[in-house]
Design an enzyme around this catalytic site. Structure first.
Site, PDB file in Angstrom:
ATOM      1  N   TYR A   1       1.945  71.515  40.526  1.00  0.00           N
ATOM      2  CA  TYR A   1       2.127  72.876  40.680  1.00  0.00           C
ATOM      3  C   TYR A   1       0.766  73.521  41.093  1.00  0.00           C
ATOM      4  CZ  TYR A   1       6.747  71.976  39.155  1.00  0.00           C
ATOM      5  OH  TYR A   1       7.989  71.658  39.018  1.00  0.00           O
TER       6      TYR A   1
ATOM      7  N   ASP B   1       7.917  73.225  45.998  1.00  0.00           N
ATOM      8  CA  ASP B   1       7.669  72.664  44.840  1.00  0.00           C
ATOM      9  C   ASP B   1       6.843  71.209  45.088  1.00  0.00           C
ATOM     10  OD1 ASP B   1       8.437  71.758  42.240  1.00  0.00           O
ATOM     11  OD2 ASP B   1      10.668  71.013  42.680  1.00  0.00           O
ATOM     12  N   HIS B   2       6.325  71.121  43.840  1.00  0.00           N
ATOM     13  CA  HIS B   2       5.316  69.762  43.987  1.00  0.00           C
ATOM     14  C   HIS B   2       4.378  69.703  45.058  1.00  0.00           C
ATOM     15  CE1 HIS B   2       8.094  67.556  40.782  1.00  0.00           C
ATOM     16  NE2 HIS B   2       7.785  68.662  40.260  1.00  0.00           N
TER      17      HIS B   2
ATOM     18  N   HIS C   1      19.912  70.896  37.459  1.00  0.00           N
ATOM     19  CA  HIS C   1      18.940  70.326  38.171  1.00  0.00           C
ATOM     20  C   HIS C   1      19.205  68.934  38.286  1.00  0.00           C
ATOM     21  CE1 HIS C   1      14.932  68.614  39.401  1.00  0.00           C
ATOM     22  NE2 HIS C   1      14.768  69.844  40.146  1.00  0.00           N
TER      23      HIS C   1
ATOM     24  N   HIS D   1      15.160  74.153  44.739  1.00  0.00           N
ATOM     25  CA  HIS D   1      13.872  73.700  45.103  1.00  0.00           C
ATOM     26  C   HIS D   1      13.494  73.005  46.392  1.00  0.00           C
ATOM     27  CE1 HIS D   1      13.518  73.095  40.495  1.00  0.00           C
ATOM     28  NE2 HIS D   1      13.632  74.395  40.869  1.00  0.00           N
TER      29      HIS D   1
ATOM     30  N   CYS E   1      17.695  70.608  44.732  1.00  0.00           N
ATOM     31  CA  CYS E   1      16.365  70.019  44.703  1.00  0.00           C
ATOM     32  C   CYS E   1      16.355  69.163  45.725  1.00  0.00           C
ATOM     33  CB  CYS E   1      15.864  69.755  43.318  1.00  0.00           C
ATOM     34  SG  CYS E   1      14.262  68.871  43.253  1.00  0.00           S
TER      35      CYS E   1
END
Length: 398
Positions: free
Chosen positions: A369, A352-353, A233, A298, A271
């Protein structure tokens, strides 16, 4: 592509039945309760898998199998730690979990200064403020030479901001910076963080890279034997922080990693938010260059400021061209699906996020999350995927 969802097991207030209602099929999870460096015993892995199976879902990705700080520092006798890591990999593979996401960020994972920054249409988001981070490093932490890591105007604003901070403000800022470690066992106060940072004294980028190369040499052969895809990541934020070097922040870093152990098992977690926070990164171009080494994605977006600050944008509203990125990923996914024996489910991805929206607010979900905000992101990404695939099916080169 396999729609997936990050779930923190017993630490998560969002249940598997709720996740199933989002339409996601895959679960991205880990044994967050196990201390770093210890073996993930097969019975614990199997118990987690059975719980996911019983909900009608599949454990698609392990995120993350954490790397002990001694490995990152290259300190002490590491043979036992590497053996434990390989055994955990084997136990995951024995239960059918063949994609492992991990990071090589020293000490901290993702870092934000605000967990509930307001967004224009209501709700809140995660934010990284250069001014607040500078106030933390220069004034709260008192880190030597921290001022040199920030532009002069940010240093000045940080001093002004710090002069107005209450004790509660300082506690909230420290809590935000520590919140990128859900499930981790190291939670630092100011003095504890100072002591932890001292363990990295003298370790610059070259030495961290050398320690990372050793990690790859220790685990990628095992991954090849087990049929596991390892995927690193990117750094979040993609820059040096707290005086610690970061080595997975841009295309040059990714080039180095992919060449440090040139194997399909040595891959990338794409990501888009982490890479997208670096103004130098063209995220769709990076994805295109290393499409065949992307084992997991992501998908989120960020909106950047000129001073180095950024915040989580809605999935289709930030600085990254998500449609172009998804076009790259779906082309690669279609290529892999031609070989159904190895890519039955396609590339796993997750929203994500997400923003905290509606009844997310006040639910006390794990920061970044929430349920509704991520479900909105998943629905938007799903729509783009279907549109891109439909255009391509009708002869478009998109």
């Amino acid at each position: 592509m396999l729609e997936s969802w990050r779930w923190y097991g017993d630490l998560d207030d969002i249940s598997l039945p709720e996740i199933r209602q989002t339409g996601a099929k895959g679960i991205v999870t880990a044994l967050h309760e196990v201390p770093y460096g210890q073996v993930w015993e097969r019975d614990l892995v199997a118990e987690r898998r059975r719980k996911i199976d019983a909900a009608g879902l599949v454990w698609s990705v392990c995120e993350s199998l954490p790397i002990h700080e001694d490995i990152k520092r290259g300190s002490g006798n590491l043979n036992g730690l590497f053996e434990n890591y390989r055994q955990s990999m084997a136990n995951l593979a024995s239960e059918g979990v063949k994609t492992i996401c991990y990071n090589f960020m020293p000490l901290l994972d993702w870092t934000r200064t605000d967990l509930s920054a307001p967004v224009s249409n209501g709700g809140t988001c995660l934010r990284f403020s250069a001014t607040r981070m500078a106030a933390f490093e220069i004034h709260m932490l008192g880190r030597t030479d921290a001022e040199a890591d920030y532009p002069a105007d940010v240093v000045e604003k940080a001093a002004q901001y710090y002069s107005t901070m209450t004790d509660d403000d300082q506690k909230q800022l420290l809590n935000a910076i520590m919140s990128g470690l859900p499930g981790a066992f190291d939670r630092y106060d100011i003095q504890g963080l100072k002591q932890a940072l001292q363990t990295y004294n003298g370790i610059a980028q070259d030495e961290l890279r050398a320690n990372y190369a050793r990690f790859l040499n220790e685990v990628i052969p095992a991954a090849e034997e087990l049929g596991i895809s390892m995927c690193v990541h990117p750094d979040d934020p993609p820059r040096d922080i707290l005086g610690l070097p970061r080595i997975v922040s841009n295309l040059d870093d990714i080039d180095w990693i992919m060449n440090a152990y040139d194997s399909p098992a040595n891959g990338l977690t794409l990501c888009s938010g982490s890479l997208g926070a670096n103004p130098e990164n063209d995220v769709p171009a990076i994805a295109k260059k290393y499409a065949d080494r992307i084992h997991f994605a992501h998908l989120r977006n960020v909106r950047k400021d000129a001073d180095g600050s950024f915040e989580e944008a809605a999935h289709l509203e930030g600085d990254t061209d998500m449609v172009s990125l998804i076009s790259v990923l779906t082309k690669e996914n279609a290529r892999r699906l031609e070989d159904a024996e190895t890519e039955i489910m396609g590339i796993p991805f997750r929203p994500d996020h997400g923003h905290e929206l509606l009844y997310d607010i006040g639910r006390c979900s794990i920061p970044g999350y929430p349920l509704i905000g991520r479900m909105r992101g998943l629905a938007e990404i799903r729509g783009v995927i279907h549109a891109v695939e439909s255009l391509r099916g009708n002869g478009s080169s998109f």
